[in-house]
Design a protein around this motif. Structure first.
Motif, short mmCIF file in Angstrom:
data_model
loop_
_atom_site.label_atom_id
_atom_site.label_comp_id
_atom_site.label_asym_id
_atom_site.label_seq_id
_atom_site.Cartn_x
_atom_site.Cartn_y
_atom_site.Cartn_z
N VAL A 46 -26.76 32.13 -4.81
CA VAL A 46 -25.76 33.16 -5.05
C VAL A 46 -25.82 33.64 -6.50
CG1 VAL A 46 -23.94 31.48 -5.63
CG2 VAL A 46 -23.31 33.74 -4.78
N ASN A 47 -25.72 34.95 -6.70
CA ASN A 47 -25.68 35.62 -8.00
C ASN A 47 -27.04 35.75 -8.68
OD1 ASN A 47 -22.92 36.02 -7.82
ND2 ASN A 47 -22.40 34.16 -8.98
N HIS A 48 -28.10 35.22 -8.12
CA HIS A 48 -29.41 35.41 -8.75
C HIS A 48 -29.76 36.89 -8.85
CE1 HIS A 48 -31.87 31.42 -8.89
NE2 HIS A 48 -30.67 31.28 -9.41
N ASP A 49 -29.40 37.65 -7.83
CA ASP A 49 -29.76 39.07 -7.82
C ASP A 49 -28.89 39.90 -8.77
OD1 ASP A 49 -27.47 38.67 -6.31
OD2 ASP A 49 -27.97 40.19 -4.80
N ARG A 50 -27.85 39.30 -9.33
CA ARG A 50 -26.96 40.02 -10.25
C ARG A 50 -27.22 39.65 -11.70
NH1 ARG A 50 -21.95 38.00 -9.73
NH2 ARG A 50 -21.03 39.82 -10.73
N PHE A 51 -28.20 38.81 -11.94
CA PHE A 51 -28.41 38.25 -13.27
C PHE A 51 -28.87 39.31 -14.28
CE2 PHE A 51 -31.45 36.14 -16.26
CZ PHE A 51 -30.50 35.51 -17.03
N ASN A 52 -28.25 39.25 -15.46
CA ASN A 52 -28.64 40.02 -16.65
C ASN A 52 -28.83 41.51 -16.36
OD1 ASN A 52 -29.35 40.58 -19.28
ND2 ASN A 52 -31.34 39.56 -19.20
N PRO A 53 -27.78 42.19 -15.91
CA PRO A 53 -27.91 43.61 -15.56
C PRO A 53 -28.26 44.50 -16.75
CG PRO A 53 -25.60 42.96 -15.59
CD PRO A 53 -26.40 41.69 -15.72
N TYR A 54 -27.93 44.07 -17.97
CA TYR A 54 -28.19 44.90 -19.15
C TYR A 54 -29.48 44.53 -19.86
CZ TYR A 54 -23.34 46.05 -18.24
OH TYR A 54 -22.19 46.46 -17.64
N LYS A 55 -30.23 43.58 -19.25
CA LYS A 55 -31.56 43.21 -19.74
C LYS A 55 -31.56 42.83 -21.22
CE LYS A 55 -32.92 44.29 -15.64
NZ LYS A 55 -33.08 43.21 -14.64
N VAL A 56 -30.60 41.97 -21.58
CA VAL A 56 -30.55 41.48 -22.96
C VAL A 56 -31.41 40.22 -23.07
CG1 VAL A 56 -28.26 42.45 -23.32
CG2 VAL A 56 -28.48 40.08 -22.52
N GLU A 57 -31.59 39.77 -24.29
CA GLU A 57 -32.44 38.61 -24.55
C GLU A 57 -31.88 37.36 -23.86
OE1 GLU A 57 -34.20 36.07 -28.37
OE2 GLU A 57 -33.17 37.98 -28.68
N GLU A 58 -32.77 36.51 -23.37
CA GLU A 58 -32.37 35.31 -22.64
C GLU A 58 -32.79 34.05 -23.38
OE1 GLU A 58 -34.29 35.74 -18.88
OE2 GLU A 58 -33.42 37.72 -18.50
N MET A 59 -32.07 32.95 -23.11
CA MET A 59 -32.40 31.64 -23.64
C MET A 59 -32.40 30.62 -22.51
SD MET A 59 -30.18 31.39 -27.19
CE MET A 59 -30.95 29.81 -27.62
N GLU A 60 -33.16 29.57 -22.67
CA GLU A 60 -33.17 28.47 -21.71
C GLU A 60 -32.27 27.37 -22.26
OE1 GLU A 60 -36.57 26.76 -18.86
OE2 GLU A 60 -36.90 26.22 -20.96
N LEU A 61 -31.18 27.09 -21.55
CA LEU A 61 -30.15 26.17 -22.04
C LEU A 61 -29.72 25.21 -20.93
CD1 LEU A 61 -27.97 28.81 -23.95
CD2 LEU A 61 -29.51 27.13 -25.00
N PHE A 62 -29.00 24.16 -21.33
CA PHE A 62 -28.53 23.12 -20.40
C PHE A 62 -27.06 23.32 -20.04
CE2 PHE A 62 -31.85 21.03 -22.98
CZ PHE A 62 -32.71 20.62 -21.98
#
Length: 435
Positions: A294-310
């Motif tokens: 759920v919500n994977h298809d809604r991720f980051n709609p504004y295409k901003v920078e991403e980080m890998e976090l815990f």
């Protein structure tokens, strides 16, 4: 109006011969009173049978969690007499008791679930498929937590019951917000909560433990309702096999090979980012890639920078997260350690997030715990060195907030987002805490 027929204990030698063949109109009620050390239930139902009488009102009552409740019968020659007495008895009990099993009117789906009886027992040691074994563990963690945390005479939950409990907690939260932490109204609402959401008090109630008079206790009860809601949501699958449970969650997982590059990268990521003041380690058992949920298809709609976090959470919450994704913290959590308001919290250090898997204050780790590795759309980050508990969004023009470690402030960095579409769970790390 008093009932006409005399209640006779079923264990009494003078109890009429009666073999029930049909039952209906079952009511389960509960009454909790902290000051009076009272925590009692009352079950009643109409029965038709064979024997000395054709009809009976069956009742069962006692203290919540105490064995050997009292079982009685009231016997009738006509259904009309039974109906009349049943209504009188029910109305009498409703003066103090609350219905704890209530169907949702107009709902096409079943709204109550018998956790103790309906959960399919799976011997997970015999399950070879790693994904299905994980699903079995998530179901067991949620349902076993509820069986230990609540105690209804039938082990049942309902969506209406959860909603009633949340409604009462909202009233308590408003009182706490106004600074009211004592008085009859706080106790009355606490009693009402435990009447709808029965828990075992023991032989002598610990008043200070159960009175809901601060935000810590309030959030603890909200967590309980969250797990209840998760299990009610999954109720139609409790009796199903693991394949059906997995399919019902509408997620796609893949167990990574321990020989794969990605497994090694993630393992190194977890082990190399431990905090200097966290004196425990990780024995990584499995790593699962979350390919869809759920919500994977809604991720980051504004295409901003991403980080890998815990991100870490207690075992009983993982099923709900798989169902609904990571959710914004409730407003009341701001009062209990949410330093940067109501958001979703992440860490760049594995041990910082892992502590949330069992709790900071002496919490005991389970045999397996679960740590999420997430893609987080942090974008432009606003740094703070001290708490900002009032935040409900990142200040403009920022996309997220970072609590920066500083002397006299935070020991570790933490990252906070305020929209649920800013996170995508990518991996689930199954691990055992080591010393």
């Amino acid at each position: 109006m008093a009932t006409k027929a005399k209640a006779i204990r079923l264990s009494n030698s003078s109890s009429p011969n009666f073999n029930a063949v049909k039952s209906w109109d079952r009511n389960v009620l509960n009454c909790a009173d902290l000051s009076a050390n009272s925590n009692k239930f009352f079950i009643m139902e109409k029965q038709e049978g064979k024997g000395d009488y054709p009809y009976r009102i069956y009742t069962e009552y006692g203290r919540m969690g105490k064995p050997n409740p009292t079982r009685e019968g009231r016997y009738y020659h006509s259904e009309y007499e039974m109906d009349s007495d049943y209504d009188s008895l029910y109305n009498e009990k409703k003066r103090k008791y609350k219905d704890i099993i209530v169907d949702d009117v107009g709902s096409s789906a079943p709204t109550q679930v018998d956790v103790k009886c309906k959960t399919k027992k799976e011997n997970l040691s015999e399950v070879k498929d790693k994904v299905l074994k994980l699903i079995g563990k998530l179901y067991q963690n949620a349902t076993s937590y509820l069986v230990k945390s609540i105690d209804t005479p039938l082990g049942k939950l309902s969506a209406t019951q959860v909603a009633k409990g949340l409604e009462i907690l909202t009233q308590i939260e408003h009182m706490l917000d106004r600074g009211t932490t004592t008085g009859m109204e706080v106790e009355r609402l606490s009693n009402e909560f435990y009447s709808y959401i029965p828990v075992t008090f023991g032989s002598r109630v610990d008043y200070r433990r159960f009175i809901i008079d601060d935000y810590v206790k309030l959030n603890d009860r909200k967590d309980l309702l969250g797990v209840m809601s998760s299990v009610v949501q999954a109720q139609s699958t409790l009796e199903q096999n693991l394949e059906q449970k997995y399919k019902s969650l509408k997620i796609k997982l893949e167990a990574l090979s321990s020989r794969s590059k990605e497994y090694k990268r993630l393992s190194d990521f977890v082990q190399s980012t431990k905090g200097h003041n966290h004196h425990f380690g990780f024995d990584i058992k499995e790593i699962f890639e979350v390919q869809d949920m759920v919500n994977h298809d809604r991720f980051n709609p504004y295409k901003v920078e991403e980080m890998e976090l815990f991100h870490g959470s207690r075992n009983e919450n993982i099923l709900s997260i798989m169902q609904n994704g990571l959710k914004i913290k409730p407003a009341s959590a701001v009062h209990t350690g949410s330093m940067f308001g109501g958001g979703i919290y992440f860490a760049s250090q594995s041990t910082k997030s892992a502590n949330y898997c069992w709790g900071f204050n002496g919490g005991v780790a389970a045999e397996e715990n679960y740590l999420f590795v997430c893609e987080v759309a942090t974008g432009k980050i606003k740094d703070y060195t001290y708490a900002q508990p009032h935040l409900t969004a990142a200040p403009r023009p920022y996309n997220s907030v970072r609590g920066v470690k500083s002397p006299g402030g935070l020991i570790h960095d933490e990252y906070i987002i305020y929209n649920e579409n800013q996170v995508k769970i990518k991996y689930i790390i199954e691990f055992k805490k080591t010393r």
